[in-house]
Design an enzyme around this catalytic site. Structure first.
Site, PDB file in Angstrom:
ATOM      1  N   GLU A  17     -10.704   0.182  -4.176  1.00  0.00           N
ATOM      2  CA  GLU A  17     -10.048   0.689  -2.817  1.00  0.00           C
ATOM      3  C   GLU A  17      -8.964   1.302  -3.077  1.00  0.00           C
ATOM      4  OE1 GLU A  17      -9.789  -2.935  -0.728  1.00  0.00           O
ATOM      5  OE2 GLU A  17      -8.148  -3.812  -2.021  1.00  0.00           O
TER       6      GLU A  17
ATOM      7  N   ASP B  73       0.916  -1.356   0.018  1.00  0.00           N
ATOM      8  CA  ASP B  73       0.019  -0.101  -0.046  1.00  0.00           C
ATOM      9  C   ASP B  73       0.907   1.151  -0.031  1.00  0.00           C
ATOM     10  OD1 ASP B  73      -2.135  -1.745   0.561  1.00  0.00           O
ATOM     11  OD2 ASP B  73      -1.808  -1.669   2.590  1.00  0.00           O
TER      12      ASP B  73
END
Ligand code: 6LW
Length: 525
Positions: free
Chosen positions: A187, A15
């Protein structure tokens, strides 16, 4: 010409989020249940990265008590508003949705100190921030869709953040529910103001094999957003299982001083197309703009093995450079790689006058979602020798300590020494899916100074004591595609009294991490 090799941040660095201030790039990644949390890494050239601090580095900033593996800190975003750095992130407690949540921290110096977290009244995960030219701040994130059209459909929301109230204000706008009909998990959203338009980059398909990147744009930050017709604009899923890098997605864009663009994103090196014990790593991807849309890896369509960085300083060749906190060899107590579980390394251990960690034994075992007596670092290389010289003179009866290859509470392997009535007993163990198996056991006639090792060659994890291989564990049983969760493997030292009142300590006389670039990977047959 200097080339950046992919991954630019090996080992569990998922991420990634990046921003540039002047000539410096800053990058943060997820850290889950490990502390200190959210390493802040700096680079001048996107090639050479060093950890300058951690955003969550004081005890009490967040409450990690009882948070199980693969809970904790998810998907931070780092941005700079011209004066201060901001990080927005989510603390996730998978066992209790009322705890944790989204928060904001800020710092003038990205090395710290960072402010105490301010909790946001916002659902879901993967928050991000965008600063408009008029000074307004727009927070966005993702959550399960309120009225889903399909299972695991998510929605991206946007809402204004008030600098005066330190809170979200005004109406919320749902701006995106996935580019492709039936796509799960839109997302990792990031909004950017580029050339008078708003761009949305979002991940899609979930963070494993089907991961992808989609893009949309709008004239106003609150939408309506129109996706490009070529969505998803980037993925590795169409390459099949026969490639060595899978799961590319969760991108963040950055513009270099020369006007060129790059994305950082996560992907996994999986030698067999499935298993990735090193976890989700950070990769770099060149971006071109064509007809008002970003093109990822133009002309190639997949993450390159390496990228030319024309502005990098030729005087410091990338291949030979290692930041101070990544040098092969002994990992000293002051090294930025050390992490502990749900507590800071300095809260569970102390460095003595000789520069050795002294680790008090704790009652928690590595199978407990508590504060374990554990000090460890990410595995960052597929071929690596880790050795520990442990002084067990102060280990009490009934206590055990040794090296651990850790995925989670339920999945790990250890080579450790227990003090028993028969003397010191050396054991190799594998805990798989919560079930412990003793792989090897022998009474040790050695002294209190024990030499333990883990020899990793691809998917083979050999557990070594006194130079002898006691057992091997298959790394394909330790990786997140087998165990579930979001993590790569950590290698470290643990000590436990297995629930009894602890009284002993362990001294780590040496902990070595030696990548073996020369070794041939031997997957377990
Ligand atoms: C991250 C999210 C994801 O928040 O994994 O499934 C989460 N995808 O983007 C943890 O890395």
């Amino acid at each position: 010409m200097i080339r950046a090799s992919n991954p630019i941040l090996p080992g569990c660095h998922p991420d990634p989020s990046i921003c540039r201030v002047g000539d410096d790039y800053f990058l943060v990644t997820s850290t889950f249940e490990y502390l200190p949390g959210l390493p802040v890494m700096r680079s001048r050239d996107l090639v050479r990265w060093e950890t300058i601090g951690h955003a969550i580095d004081r005890s009490g900033m967040l409450d990690y008590r009882g948070i199980p593996s693969s809970g904790g800190l998810y998907a931070p975003t780092i941005r700079h508003d011209g004066e201060r750095f901001w990080i927005v992130c989510t603390l996730v407690d998978p066992t209790d949705a009322t705890r944790g949540g989204n928060f904001v921290i800020t710092a003038v110096d990205p090395a710290g100190p960072w402010s105490d977290p301010i909790r946001m009244d916002a659902d879901g995960i993967d928050p991000s921030l965008a600063f408009d030219e008029d000074g307004r701040v727009w927070m966005h994130g993702t959550r399960l869709a309120g009225d889903p059209q399909w299972h695991d459909q998510t929605e991206v929301w946007v809402r204004e953040y008030s600098r005066d109230e330190h809170a979200l204000v005004g109406d919320e706008h749902v701006i995106w529910r996935g580019a492709v009909h039936g796509a799960v998990w839109a997302e990792g959203p990031h909004l950017y103001r580029i050339d008078g338009r708003w761009y949305l980059i979002a991940a899609e398909g979930g963070t494993e094999f089907h991961h992808a990147v989609s893009v949309a744009r709008a004239d106003s930050v609150t939408g309506p957003y129109e996706g490009t017709r070529s969505n998803p604009v980037f993925t590795h899923r169409h390459l099949g299982r026969g490639v060595d890098v899978i799961g590319a997605g969760h991108a963040d864009l950055v513009e270099a001083p020369d006007g060129s663009w790059h994305a950082v994103m996560l992907a996994m090196r999986a030698a067999d197309g499935h298993h990735y014990p090193l976890g989700r790593e950070t990769f770099l991807c060149p971006i071109a703009w064509e007809d008002g849309w970003p093109v990822f890896a133009p002309g190639l369509g997949r993450l390159p093995d390496s990228i030319e960085i024309p502005w990098a300083d030729a005087a410091a060749p990338a291949g030979s450079w290692q930041p101070d906190d990544r040098r092969p060899g002994v990992v000293e107590p002051g090294d930025a790689r050390w992490t502990s579980l749900r507590a800071l390394p300095n809260d569970i251990a102390t460095a003595d006058a000789h520069g050795s960690w002294v680790l008090p034994v704790r009652g928690e075992t590595p199978a407990d979602a508590g504060t374990v007596a554990f000090l460890g670092i990410r595995q960052q290389h597929a071929q690596v020798d880790v050795t520990g010289i442990l002084d067990l003179a102060a280990l009490a009866d009934g206590e055990r300590a040794g090296l651990i290859v850790r995925q989670s509470e339920q999945d790990h392997a250890t080579v450790h020494v227990a003090r028993t009535a028969e003397g010191l007993v050396v054991r190799a163990m594998h805990r798989r899916g919560g079930v412990d198996t003793v792989l090897a056991e022998q009474v040790d006639d050695a002294t209190d100074s024990v030499h333990l090792g883990v020899r990793v060659r691809g998917y083979s994890y050999e557990l070594v004591a006194g130079g002898e291989v006691l057992a091997a564990v298959d790394g394909r049983e330790l990786d997140a595609s087998s165990t579930g969760g979001f993590l790569g493997v950590w290698l470290g030292v643990f000590a436990t009294s297995d629930g009894l009142p602890p009284s002993g300590t362990v001294r780590i006389d040496e902990f070595r991490y030696e990548p073996r670039r020369d070794a041939t990977a031997v997957p377990i047959a």
